[in-house]
Design an enzyme around this catalytic site. Structure first.
Site, PDB file in Angstrom:
ATOM      1  CE  LYS A  12      -3.768   0.756   4.707  1.00  0.00           C
ATOM      2  NZ  LYS A  12      -5.081   0.600   5.280  1.00  0.00           N
TER       3      LYS A  12
ATOM      4  CD  GLU B 106     -13.038   0.451   3.529  1.00  0.00           C
ATOM      5  OE1 GLU B 106     -12.281   0.380   2.543  1.00  0.00           O
ATOM      6  OE2 GLU B 106     -13.341  -0.528   4.209  1.00  0.00           O
TER       7      GLU B 106
ATOM      8  CG  ASN C 181      -1.854  -1.140   1.262  1.00  0.00           C
ATOM      9  OD1 ASN C 181      -2.387  -1.533   0.236  1.00  0.00           O
ATOM     10  ND2 ASN C 181      -2.079  -1.690   2.447  1.00  0.00           N
TER      11      ASN C 181
ATOM     12  CG  HIS D  88      -6.771   1.948   0.748  1.00  0.00           C
ATOM     13  ND1 HIS D  88      -5.586   1.283   0.606  1.00  0.00           N
ATOM     14  CD2 HIS D  88      -7.439   1.308   1.737  1.00  0.00           C
ATOM     15  CE1 HIS D  88      -5.539   0.259   1.444  1.00  0.00           C
ATOM     16  NE2 HIS D  88      -6.653   0.255   2.148  1.00  0.00           N
TER      17      HIS D  88
ATOM     18  CG  HIS E  33     -10.613  -1.797   7.248  1.00  0.00           C
ATOM     19  ND1 HIS E  33     -10.079  -1.716   8.508  1.00  0.00           N
ATOM     20  CD2 HIS E  33      -9.665  -2.390   6.470  1.00  0.00           C
ATOM     21  CE1 HIS E  33      -8.851  -2.224   8.488  1.00  0.00           C
ATOM     22  NE2 HIS E  33      -8.571  -2.630   7.264  1.00  0.00           N
TER      23      HIS E  33
ATOM     24  CG  ASP F 208     -11.247   4.329   6.753  1.00  0.00           C
ATOM     25  OD1 ASP F 208     -10.213   4.810   6.247  1.00  0.00           O
ATOM     26  OD2 ASP F 208     -11.259   3.295   7.446  1.00  0.00           O
TER      27      ASP F 208
ATOM     28  CB  SER G 137      -9.234  -1.646   1.910  1.00  0.00           C
ATOM     29  OG  SER G 137     -10.076  -2.616   2.503  1.00  0.00           O
TER      30      SER G 137
HETATM   31  C1  LIG Z   1      -5.631  -0.115   6.349  1.00  0.00           C
HETATM   32  C2  LIG Z   1      -6.936   0.409   6.724  1.00  0.00           C
HETATM   33  C3  LIG Z   1      -7.177   0.861   8.031  1.00  0.00           C
HETATM   34  C4  LIG Z   1      -6.168   0.674   9.128  1.00  0.00           C
HETATM   35  O1  LIG Z   1      -5.073   1.523   9.012  1.00  0.00           O
HETATM   36  P1  LIG Z   1      -3.685   1.089   9.672  1.00  0.00           P
HETATM   37  O2  LIG Z   1      -2.940   2.361   9.786  1.00  0.00           O
HETATM   38  O3  LIG Z   1      -3.071   0.088   8.767  1.00  0.00           O
HETATM   39  O4  LIG Z   1      -4.016   0.488  11.015  1.00  0.00           O
HETATM   40  C5  LIG Z   1      -8.390   1.456   8.301  1.00  0.00           C
HETATM   41  N1  LIG Z   1      -9.348   1.574   7.361  1.00  0.00           N
HETATM   42  C6  LIG Z   1      -9.146   1.116   6.105  1.00  0.00           C
HETATM   43  C7  LIG Z   1     -10.233   1.291   5.107  1.00  0.00           C
HETATM   44  C8  LIG Z   1      -7.956   0.505   5.758  1.00  0.00           C
HETATM   45  O5  LIG Z   1      -7.780   0.025   4.534  1.00  0.00           O
END
Ligand SMILES: *Cc1c(COP(=O)(O)O)cnc(C)c1O
Length: 407
Positions: A240, A177, A48, A209, A134, A206, A181
């Site tokens: 990421k 999101e 990522n 990504h 997620h 969220d 993801s």
């Molecule tokens: C990766 C991810 C998270 C968690 O983030 P980290 O910093 O890896 O703990 C939260 N929400 C989504 C949609 C993700 O893809």
């Protein structure tokens, strides 16, 4: 009582039988387009680290300087004595980057979701989430004690039905999101905003990504869709595209003050090491710079190359991001295909239940700005030869992907 190892061993055997046993490889190099695993070099299509920042000299230098000045560990929770200066710099910069009043950093994106969601809703409230949200959102939902309603992936009609039925709750919080993801597709954010306003609800996005990648200032999908001011709670991760670690929430000063007082994953956990915050701050500077702009353009060129190449091989998908899933379906088979790539020097993971629904196992291919055209061609030619050899990676792909389109 039964023996612990017998009991757990049986459960693991059952996982193995269903192709769901998980193992990891140890990577003996930095995150990059080429990584070293088991003493061998692999082309990496799994990370990522979209902008190739995790191993960037600018981030490394910032981290090293912070270690020299502040040491390796933070020593305590932020509210005790762990709130070192690099946190302050990072949060000020994040607020400016996100164009919000304030921001607050957690140990990870996961910690941000499980910390923030239970502060916003409780037993008197309803939380409304997308089916493909997620695990950290789902875990936050469980911890909150709120009534949870799930709408089918991106299904606005169902979302509206739920909102209509939920007017009796004290608060309604929608969480989605923005870039999903495991599918790489985008939430219909403008439409969700319209529904949130119509039904007097709160909206949390969220942008794990999307942060650093979308929108004129690379703030995310909310910026790209022109709805930033209508988002109540913005969550992102520094792990990421920003190449470091840590999660964050950005929003009003009141929201951030509230989370500082309430979020258990923040209050009862040691602060991030200073080097991590300093690296993330350097990453934000980079993303906001002209070089950051160019790096992002390079990423989108690579995404197009890979997607066009796959399309020529008959693999279409709905991805609108650097996450390009190739649907396989059967779990065991997805693992076999991933292993065939591995034998040919390409690292691409099989993603299975419960990360994705049952019988929706897939290869999750990610491309970064760090890949060259030659490396993308190499991936495509290995993919092509696996399809031709029929030793696993055959028409199953095309069929499964086509099913996905109609579903
Ligand atoms: C990766 C991810 C998270 C968690 O983030 P980290 O910093 O890896 O703990 C939260 N929400 C989504 C949609 C993700 O893809």
């Amino acid at each position: 009582m039964s023996d612990l190892n017998d009991d757990l061993g049986r459960e693991l055997d059952a996982l193995r039988a269903r192709g769901l046993f998980r193992q990891w490889h140890t990577v003996a190099s930095a995150q990059a387009a080429r990584i070293v695993v088991d003493g061998r070099q692999f082309l990496n299509f799994s990370s990522n680290d979209y902008l190739g920042l995790a191993n960037d000299p600018v981030l490394k230098r910032a981290g090293i300087e912070a270690i020299q000045r502040y040491g390796a560990g933070a020593g305590a929770s932020r509210l005790v004595c762990g709130n070192l200066q690099p946190y302050r710099q990072l949060e000020d910069k994040l607020a400016r980057f996100k164009n919000k009043e304030a921001a607050i950093v957690f140990a990870s994106g996961y910690a941000a979701n499980v910390g923030a969601i239970p502060d916003l809703v409780g037993e008197a409230d309803v939380l409304i989430i997308d089916k493909l949200d997620h695990a950290s959102i789902i875990d936050g939902a469980r911890l909150s004690g709120a009534t949870v309603r799930v709408y089918p992936h991106k299904n606005l009609k169902k979302l509206e039905d739920i909102l209509r039925q939920c007017e009796k709750f004290r608060r309604r919080l929608i969480v989605t999101e923005t870039v999903f993801s495991m599918d790489g597709d985008l939430a219909p954010l403008a439409e969700i905003v319209a529904l949130k306003e119509k039904y007097n609800s709160w909206l949390m996005v969220d942008e794990a990504h999307a942060t650093g990648l979308f929108g004129p200032n690379r703030r995310g999908i909310a910026e790209a869709a022109g709805v930033e001011d209508q988002i109540d709670v913005t969550l992102g991760t520094l792990s990421k595209a920003l190449g470091s670690a840590g999660g964050f929430v950005a929003g009003s000063q009141t929201l951030i003050d509230y989370l500082r007082n309430r979020a258990r994953s923040l209050i009862y956990s040691t602060a991030l090491p200073p080097a991590v915050c300093a690296a993330a701050t350097a990453a934000l500077d980079f993303v906001m710079s002209e070089d950051g702009h160019k790096r992002r353009d390079k990423l989108w060129r690579n995404v197009s190359e890979l997607k066009n190449g796959l399309a020529k091989l008959g693999i279409q998908n709905q991805s609108r991001s650097a996450i390009i899933p190739i649907l396989v379906g059967d779990e065991q088979r997805a693992v076999e295909i991933s292993q065939q790539f591995f034998q040919r020097g390409i690292f691409v993971p099989a993603i299975r239940y419960p990360t994705v629904p049952k019988s929706k196992a897939r290869l999750r291919v990610t491309v970064t700005a760090g890949h060259t055209s030659e490396e993308i061609s190499e991936f495509l030619s290995v993919f092509d030869s696996l399809c031709r050899s029929g030793r696993g990676a055959d028409a199953a792909f095309t069929k499964a992907s086509a099913d996905d389109e109609s579903g």
